[in-house]
Design a protein around this motif. Structure first.
Motif, short mmCIF file in Angstrom:
data_model
loop_
_atom_site.label_atom_id
_atom_site.label_comp_id
_atom_site.label_asym_id
_atom_site.label_seq_id
_atom_site.Cartn_x
_atom_site.Cartn_y
_atom_site.Cartn_z
N UNK A 113 0.83 -1.21 0.00
CA UNK A 113 0.00 0.00 0.00
C UNK A 113 0.86 1.26 0.00
N UNK A 114 1.87 1.28 0.86
CA UNK A 114 2.70 2.48 0.97
C UNK A 114 3.57 2.67 -0.27
N UNK A 115 4.03 1.57 -0.84
CA UNK A 115 4.84 1.68 -2.06
C UNK A 115 3.99 2.19 -3.22
N UNK A 116 2.77 1.70 -3.35
CA UNK A 116 1.87 2.18 -4.39
C UNK A 116 1.57 3.67 -4.20
N UNK A 117 1.28 4.06 -2.96
CA UNK A 117 0.99 5.47 -2.68
C UNK A 117 2.19 6.35 -3.01
N UNK A 118 3.39 5.87 -2.68
CA UNK A 118 4.60 6.64 -2.98
C UNK A 118 4.80 6.78 -4.49
N UNK A 119 4.62 5.69 -5.22
CA UNK A 119 4.80 5.74 -6.68
C UNK A 119 3.86 6.77 -7.31
N UNK A 120 2.68 6.90 -6.75
CA UNK A 120 1.71 7.85 -7.31
C UNK A 120 2.08 9.30 -7.04
N UNK A 121 3.06 9.53 -6.17
CA UNK A 121 3.53 10.90 -5.93
C UNK A 121 4.69 11.28 -6.84
N UNK A 122 5.23 10.32 -7.59
CA UNK A 122 6.43 10.57 -8.38
C UNK A 122 6.09 11.26 -9.70
#
Length: 261
Positions: free
Chosen positions: A39-48
């Motif tokens: 979940x956190x990795x997906x959320x982080x990727x969406x901020x890139x």
């Protein structure tokens, strides 16, 4: 006390060190830790920083711009060195596979430098108690595929085009609307093939089949299944003969016609 991302990463690295191996692996994490990490990795990727993806409605992030391992190292307050960078690469690849193959929330072709395609922000992981999507060939009454109908249709059309290319030199007759139990009749001279086509968003050739399709697989010697994995990003064609399909198929959905009293 609530576990943090840093706790998960530190424990994973420590576990690998205790076992005398270089890289931590996802199978050593608890379900809740895998869920949080994904979940956190997906959320982080969406901020890139991202650009428009070739998949309608999705965004695309370059592999370097993704910066997942740099971010993970920041979370555990560790400098990016060979000692932490290289061991975490395998875990990153497994998290990408988890988000891709299990849930279709990202799509990434093989290769370290391949871009990452991200689903719209409204699409999230289900709670960890939710049943998993099917991993095998299943028989269902209505057809193949879960998820968004528009995306499923785009995947299906991409798969049909790829299969037509795969059978270059054969005559092509699309019979998918006739409900005969396969999608394309291919002929070349006296040879004839009845090909059922399935498009898959991820990398696992897991599909749903109708009862009619499985019946044809059991009784039609000309029938075969062709699954196109990663149909929208880096399509790969997989052929299965009818016996392999019948052996792998298992009932998944049943229809019950009940009388009202």
């Amino acid at each position: 006390m609530t576990r943090t991302l840093a706790d998960i990463l530190r424990d994973a690295l420590a576990d690998a060190d205790r076992r005398g191996i270089r890289s931590p692996t996802l199978d050593r994490l608890s379900n809740s830790d895998v869920q949080m990490l994904a979940e956190k990795t997906l959320a982080f990727l969406r901020t890139r920083p991202s650009s428009e993806s070739t998949i309608p409605g999705w965004r695309q992030v370059g592999s370097f711009e993704a910066g997942v391992i740099r971010w993970w190292n920041e979370e555990i307050d560790s400098p990016v060195t060979t000692d932490t960078d290289v061991p975490l690469r395998k875990l990153r690849a497994q998290i990408y596979d988890y988000l891709d193959d299990e849930f279709g929330l990202i799509s990434k072709a093989p290769g370290q430098n391949a871009p990452i395609h991200l689903s719209p922000a409204g699409e999230v992981l289900p709670p960890d108690e939710t049943d998993e999507a099917p991993r095998e060939i299943f028989i269902g009454p209505g057809g193949a595929g879960f998820g968004d109908a528009v995306k499923n249709r785009v995947v299906e059309l991409a798969a049909m085009r790829k299969v037509a290319e795969h059978f270059e030199g054969w005559e092509f007759d699309d019979v998918s609307l006739q409900k005969v139990g396969w999608d394309i009749t291919f002929t070349r001279g006296l040879d004839e093939r009845h090909v059922e086509v399935k498009g898959v968003f991820g990398r696992r050739p897991s599909v749903l089949l109708t009862r009619n399709e499985v019946d044809k697989a059991a009784g039609d010697p000309l029938w075969s299944l062709v699954v196109v994995t990663q149909a929208l990003v880096a399509p790969v064609v997989h052929e299965f003969d009818r016996n392999a399909v019948v052996d792998a198929a298992s009932p998944y959905v049943y229809r019950a016609e009940l009388d009202r009293t």
